[in-house]
Design a protein around this motif. Structure first.
Motif, PDB file in Angstrom:
ATOM      1  N   GLU A 130      54.075  50.662  42.543  1.00  0.00           N
ATOM      2  CA  GLU A 130      52.989  49.849  42.006  1.00  0.00           C
ATOM      3  C   GLU A 130      51.700  50.645  42.036  1.00  0.00           C
ATOM      4  O   GLU A 130      51.382  51.291  43.046  1.00  0.00           O
ATOM      5  CB  GLU A 130      52.814  48.575  42.826  1.00  0.00           C
ATOM      6  N   PRO A 131      50.952  50.641  40.964  1.00  0.00           N
ATOM      7  CA  PRO A 131      49.703  51.396  40.958  1.00  0.00           C
ATOM      8  C   PRO A 131      48.701  50.821  41.945  1.00  0.00           C
ATOM      9  O   PRO A 131      48.642  49.612  42.146  1.00  0.00           O
ATOM     10  CB  PRO A 131      49.193  51.218  39.505  1.00  0.00           C
ATOM     11  N   LYS A 132      47.942  51.703  42.577  1.00  0.00           N
ATOM     12  CA  LYS A 132      46.933  51.267  43.539  1.00  0.00           C
ATOM     13  C   LYS A 132      45.741  50.648  42.830  1.00  0.00           C
ATOM     14  O   LYS A 132      45.422  50.987  41.695  1.00  0.00           O
ATOM     15  CB  LYS A 132      46.451  52.444  44.384  1.00  0.00           C
ATOM     16  N   SER A 133      45.132  49.738  43.525  1.00  0.00           N
ATOM     17  CA  SER A 133      43.921  49.115  42.976  1.00  0.00           C
ATOM     18  C   SER A 133      42.815  50.156  42.860  1.00  0.00           C
ATOM     19  O   SER A 133      42.620  50.977  43.756  1.00  0.00           O
ATOM     20  CB  SER A 133      43.472  47.973  43.888  1.00  0.00           C
ATOM     21  N   ASP A 134      42.118  50.149  41.763  1.00  0.00           N
ATOM     22  CA  ASP A 134      41.013  51.080  41.538  1.00  0.00           C
ATOM     23  C   ASP A 134      39.756  50.474  42.140  1.00  0.00           C
ATOM     24  O   ASP A 134      39.261  49.449  41.685  1.00  0.00           O
ATOM     25  CB  ASP A 134      40.839  51.293  40.029  1.00  0.00           C
ATOM     26  N   ARG A 135      39.228  51.107  43.193  1.00  0.00           N
ATOM     27  CA  ARG A 135      38.077  50.543  43.903  1.00  0.00           C
ATOM     28  C   ARG A 135      36.852  50.475  42.997  1.00  0.00           C
ATOM     29  O   ARG A 135      36.004  49.594  43.147  1.00  0.00           O
ATOM     30  CB  ARG A 135      37.774  51.379  45.152  1.00  0.00           C
ATOM     31  N   SER A 136      36.732  51.428  42.054  1.00  0.00           N
ATOM     32  CA  SER A 136      35.582  51.396  41.155  1.00  0.00           C
ATOM     33  C   SER A 136      35.625  50.160  40.261  1.00  0.00           C
ATOM     34  O   SER A 136      34.593  49.551  39.971  1.00  0.00           O
ATOM     35  CB  SER A 136      35.529  52.667  40.303  1.00  0.00           C
ATOM     36  N   VAL A 137      36.846  49.766  39.827  1.00  0.00           N
ATOM     37  CA  VAL A 137      36.994  48.553  39.011  1.00  0.00           C
ATOM     38  C   VAL A 137      36.683  47.323  39.861  1.00  0.00           C
ATOM     39  O   VAL A 137      35.996  46.404  39.411  1.00  0.00           O
ATOM     40  CB  VAL A 137      38.416  48.464  38.424  1.00  0.00           C
ATOM     41  N   ASP A 138      37.178  47.320  41.096  1.00  0.00           N
ATOM     42  CA  ASP A 138      36.881  46.196  41.996  1.00  0.00           C
ATOM     43  C   ASP A 138      35.382  46.062  42.228  1.00  0.00           C
ATOM     44  O   ASP A 138      34.832  44.952  42.233  1.00  0.00           O
ATOM     45  CB  ASP A 138      37.588  46.395  43.338  1.00  0.00           C
ATOM     46  N   THR A 139      34.729  47.202  42.423  1.00  0.00           N
ATOM     47  CA  THR A 139      33.269  47.182  42.618  1.00  0.00           C
ATOM     48  C   THR A 139      32.566  46.665  41.374  1.00  0.00           C
ATOM     49  O   THR A 139      31.598  45.904  41.456  1.00  0.00           O
ATOM     50  CB  THR A 139      32.763  48.594  42.964  1.00  0.00           C
ATOM     51  N   LEU A 140      33.067  47.085  40.194  1.00  0.00           N
ATOM     52  CA  LEU A 140      32.492  46.614  38.931  1.00  0.00           C
ATOM     53  C   LEU A 140      32.542  45.095  38.837  1.00  0.00           C
ATOM     54  O   LEU A 140      31.532  44.445  38.535  1.00  0.00           O
ATOM     55  CB  LEU A 140      33.242  47.241  37.759  1.00  0.00           C
ATOM     56  N   PHE A 141      33.715  44.518  39.108  1.00  0.00           N
ATOM     57  CA  PHE A 141      33.846  43.063  39.041  1.00  0.00           C
ATOM     58  C   PHE A 141      32.951  42.384  40.077  1.00  0.00           C
ATOM     59  O   PHE A 141      32.302  41.378  39.784  1.00  0.00           O
ATOM     60  CB  PHE A 141      35.304  42.652  39.267  1.00  0.00           C
ATOM     61  N   ARG A 142      32.935  42.919  41.306  1.00  0.00           N
ATOM     62  CA  ARG A 142      32.145  42.301  42.372  1.00  0.00           C
ATOM     63  C   ARG A 142      30.660  42.296  42.031  1.00  0.00           C
ATOM     64  O   ARG A 142      29.972  41.274  42.177  1.00  0.00           O
ATOM     65  CB  ARG A 142      32.389  43.050  43.689  1.00  0.00           C
ATOM     66  N   VAL A 143      30.156  43.434  41.561  1.00  0.00           N
ATOM     67  CA  VAL A 143      28.730  43.541  41.241  1.00  0.00           C
ATOM     68  C   VAL A 143      28.377  42.664  40.042  1.00  0.00           C
ATOM     69  O   VAL A 143      27.361  41.960  40.042  1.00  0.00           O
ATOM     70  CB  VAL A 143      28.351  45.009  40.972  1.00  0.00           C
ATOM     71  N   THR A 144      29.242  42.689  39.013  1.00  0.00           N
ATOM     72  CA  THR A 144      28.961  41.901  37.801  1.00  0.00           C
ATOM     73  C   THR A 144      28.987  40.403  38.095  1.00  0.00           C
ATOM     74  O   THR A 144      28.117  39.655  37.630  1.00  0.00           O
ATOM     75  CB  THR A 144      29.979  42.228  36.699  1.00  0.00           C
ATOM     76  N   LEU A 145      29.984  39.966  38.854  1.00  0.00           N
ATOM     77  CA  LEU A 145      30.036  38.545  39.224  1.00  0.00           C
ATOM     78  C   LEU A 145      28.828  38.145  40.066  1.00  0.00           C
ATOM     79  O   LEU A 145      28.278  37.060  39.902  1.00  0.00           O
ATOM     80  CB  LEU A 145      31.328  38.255  39.988  1.00  0.00           C
ATOM     81  N   GLY A 146      28.414  39.049  40.954  1.00  0.00           N
ATOM     82  CA  GLY A 146      27.221  38.778  41.752  1.00  0.00           C
ATOM     83  C   GLY A 146      25.984  38.645  40.890  1.00  0.00           C
ATOM     84  O   GLY A 146      25.147  37.758  41.104  1.00  0.00           O
ATOM     85  N   ASN A 147      25.864  39.541  39.888  1.00  0.00           N
ATOM     86  CA  ASN A 147      24.710  39.471  38.977  1.00  0.00           C
ATOM     87  C   ASN A 147      24.719  38.182  38.169  1.00  0.00           C
ATOM     88  O   ASN A 147      23.675  37.545  37.976  1.00  0.00           O
ATOM     89  CB  ASN A 147      24.716  40.677  38.028  1.00  0.00           C
ATOM     90  N   HIS A 148      25.906  37.782  37.689  1.00  0.00           N
ATOM     91  CA  HIS A 148      26.014  36.530  36.938  1.00  0.00           C
ATOM     92  C   HIS A 148      25.601  35.336  37.803  1.00  0.00           C
ATOM     93  O   HIS A 148      24.903  34.434  37.335  1.00  0.00           O
ATOM     94  CB  HIS A 148      27.453  36.338  36.444  1.00  0.00           C
ATOM     95  N   THR A 149      26.056  35.349  39.039  1.00  0.00           N
ATOM     96  CA  THR A 149      25.726  34.243  39.944  1.00  0.00           C
ATOM     97  C   THR A 149      24.224  34.170  40.205  1.00  0.00           C
ATOM     98  O   THR A 149      23.629  33.086  40.213  1.00  0.00           O
ATOM     99  CB  THR A 149      26.477  34.406  41.269  1.00  0.00           C
ATOM    100  N   ARG A 150      23.608  35.346  40.422  1.00  0.00           N
ATOM    101  CA  ARG A 150      22.153  35.364  40.651  1.00  0.00           C
ATOM    102  C   ARG A 150      21.388  34.899  39.415  1.00  0.00           C
ATOM    103  O   ARG A 150      20.395  34.172  39.526  1.00  0.00           O
ATOM    104  CB  ARG A 150      21.713  36.776  41.052  1.00  0.00           C
ATOM    105  N   LEU A 151      21.846  35.298  38.235  1.00  0.00           N
ATOM    106  CA  LEU A 151      21.194  34.847  37.005  1.00  0.00           C
ATOM    107  C   LEU A 151      21.303  33.329  36.851  1.00  0.00           C
ATOM    108  O   LEU A 151      20.363  32.671  36.401  1.00  0.00           O
ATOM    109  CB  LEU A 151      21.817  35.547  35.793  1.00  0.00           C
TER     110      LEU A 151
END
Length: 388
Positions: free
Chosen positions: A211-232
């Motif tokens: 199974e391919p490993k989770s890409d931490r950069s993609v996880d960070t992308l989702f986390r930061v983007t969701l955080g920005n959406h929530t703050r907006l």
């Protein structure tokens, strides 16, 4: 106040004003820790007082270069230290010595004399810290946020183990005697982590693909983007609440003070301006409420919809009508499929963005109504008074 106290205050203000918040490791806390460890070595090592001062000044400034850049920060730290010391009229020969000691903190540098060894051991003293795991995690997070590199748990633990066992050693007699045993304990802790992670891994099967490993950069992308959406979303709700409060006050004042006086013939000229003010405030409140009004899905999804991945299991509005057993089974499927997880997060981002678009469009209309209503009301009141 001694020059060491002035240097401490200068570096503290420098980090507070100019250092980026992404530096979770290379900051004033690390600098203070390093200076304290150097003082610990100096208390147990015969070093002239003048040289002790140079060591401590070098360590106060050794990471100040991070306010400019991470690459070659030692050279930048030398420039900052030289500027400060010359303003303090520090002897030029002493400045040269301090600059040499700052450069000695480079990770690949081999110390040549006792002062360089003290500086080197103090800078790496966290390898023997009881809080090594927390300090290490801070450095890992810093590197991720500064785009140095993202590590998996295995990669990070293996890299730490290699650093502590093969690439690093203490140089001063005090550090060898007192810190090396603590460092050995941290090495054992890392080895246990790696053994535990290896034990959790399933035996390899040649017939099954890894199974391919989770890409931490993609996880960070989702986390930061969701955080920005929530703050907006929070910002939009705050703006709407401000308009609600302001216009509620306006309506209350008008109804309690202005409207009761309109039945008098001498105040008849204020009827139209008052009506405009009240109307604009009511419309503003209506649109402010609409911009914050939640929109929860009323559809009941079937098991087939879940199987076809038509349901966003990460949004409560999609699963609020599902029974717990169905939701639990669906989530079991979701967490075992990385692509399914990413698809769900993409849907969550998309529909959260649609909600934000609606919020901000209604909020923009609300502000326009409020602004136009205030302007027209003021002009109407002015015209009413002038026409008397």
């Amino acid at each position: 106040m001694t020059i060491l106290h002035r240097a401490k205050d200068y570096v503290e203000n420098l980090f507070k004003d100019k250092l980026s918040s992404v530096y979770f490791y290379h900051n004033f806390i690390h600098t203070t820790f390093t200076v304290n460890k150097a003082e610990e070595i100096l208390r147990n090592t015969e070093v002239p007082e003048e040289d002790q001062e140079k060591v401590l000044l070098a360590l106060w400034f050794h990471d100040t270069g991070y306010i400019e850049c991470a690459k070659e920060h030692e050279e930048a730290g030398v420039r900052i230290a030289e500027k400060f010391l010359r303003n303090e009229n520090y002897p030029e020969k002493g400045i040269e010595e301090i600059s040499r000691l700052i450069l000695a903190t480079k990770i690949t540098y081999q110390p040549q004399d006792l002062l360089e060894k003290i500086v080197k051991d103090a800078d790496c003293s966290h390898f023997a810290s009881h809080d090594y795991n927390d300090i290490s995690d801070a450095l890992r997070k810093e590197w991720e946020l500064t785009n140095v590199r993202c590590f998996s748990n295995d990669e990070w633990n293996s890299g730490n183990l290699d650093m502590l066992k093969n690439k690093h050693r203490f140089y001063t007699d005090y550090a060898k005697k007192n810190w090396q045993p603590l460092k050995e304990k941290n090495i054992k802790k890392i080895e246990k982590k790696l053994e535990k992670d290896d034990g959790k891994k399933q035996p390899s099967d040649s017939k099954k693909e890894k199974e391919p490993k989770s890409d931490r950069s993609v996880d960070t992308l989702f986390r930061v983007t969701l955080g920005n959406h929530t703050r907006l979303s929070d910002i939009a709700d705050s703006k709407a609440n401000i308009l609600l409060s302001v216009n509620a006050i306006i309506i209350s004042v008008c109804l309690s003070v202005l409207v009761p006086k309109l039945d008098a013939p001498r105040n008849s000229h204020l009827i139209v301006p008052s009506f405009i003010l009240l109307l604009s405030s009511v419309l503003t409140i209506i649109f402010a409420i609409l911009s914050t009004k939640p929109n929860v899905t009323k559809i009941r999804f079937t098991a087939q919809d879940v199987a076809d991945r038509k349901v966003n299991l990460l949004f409560f509005g999609n699963f609020n009508r599902m029974i717990f057993e169905d939701y639990q089974n669906a989530m079991d499927i979701l967490i075992k499929d990385r692509d399914y997880i990413y698809d769900s997060m993409i849907k969550d981002l998309y529909y959260l963005g649609k909600v934000l678009d609606r919020k901000y469009r209604l909020l923009s209309i609300t502000y326009q109504i409020f602004m136009a209503g205030i302007i027209i009301s003021v002009l109407s009141f002015g015209y009413a008074f002038l026409s008397l």
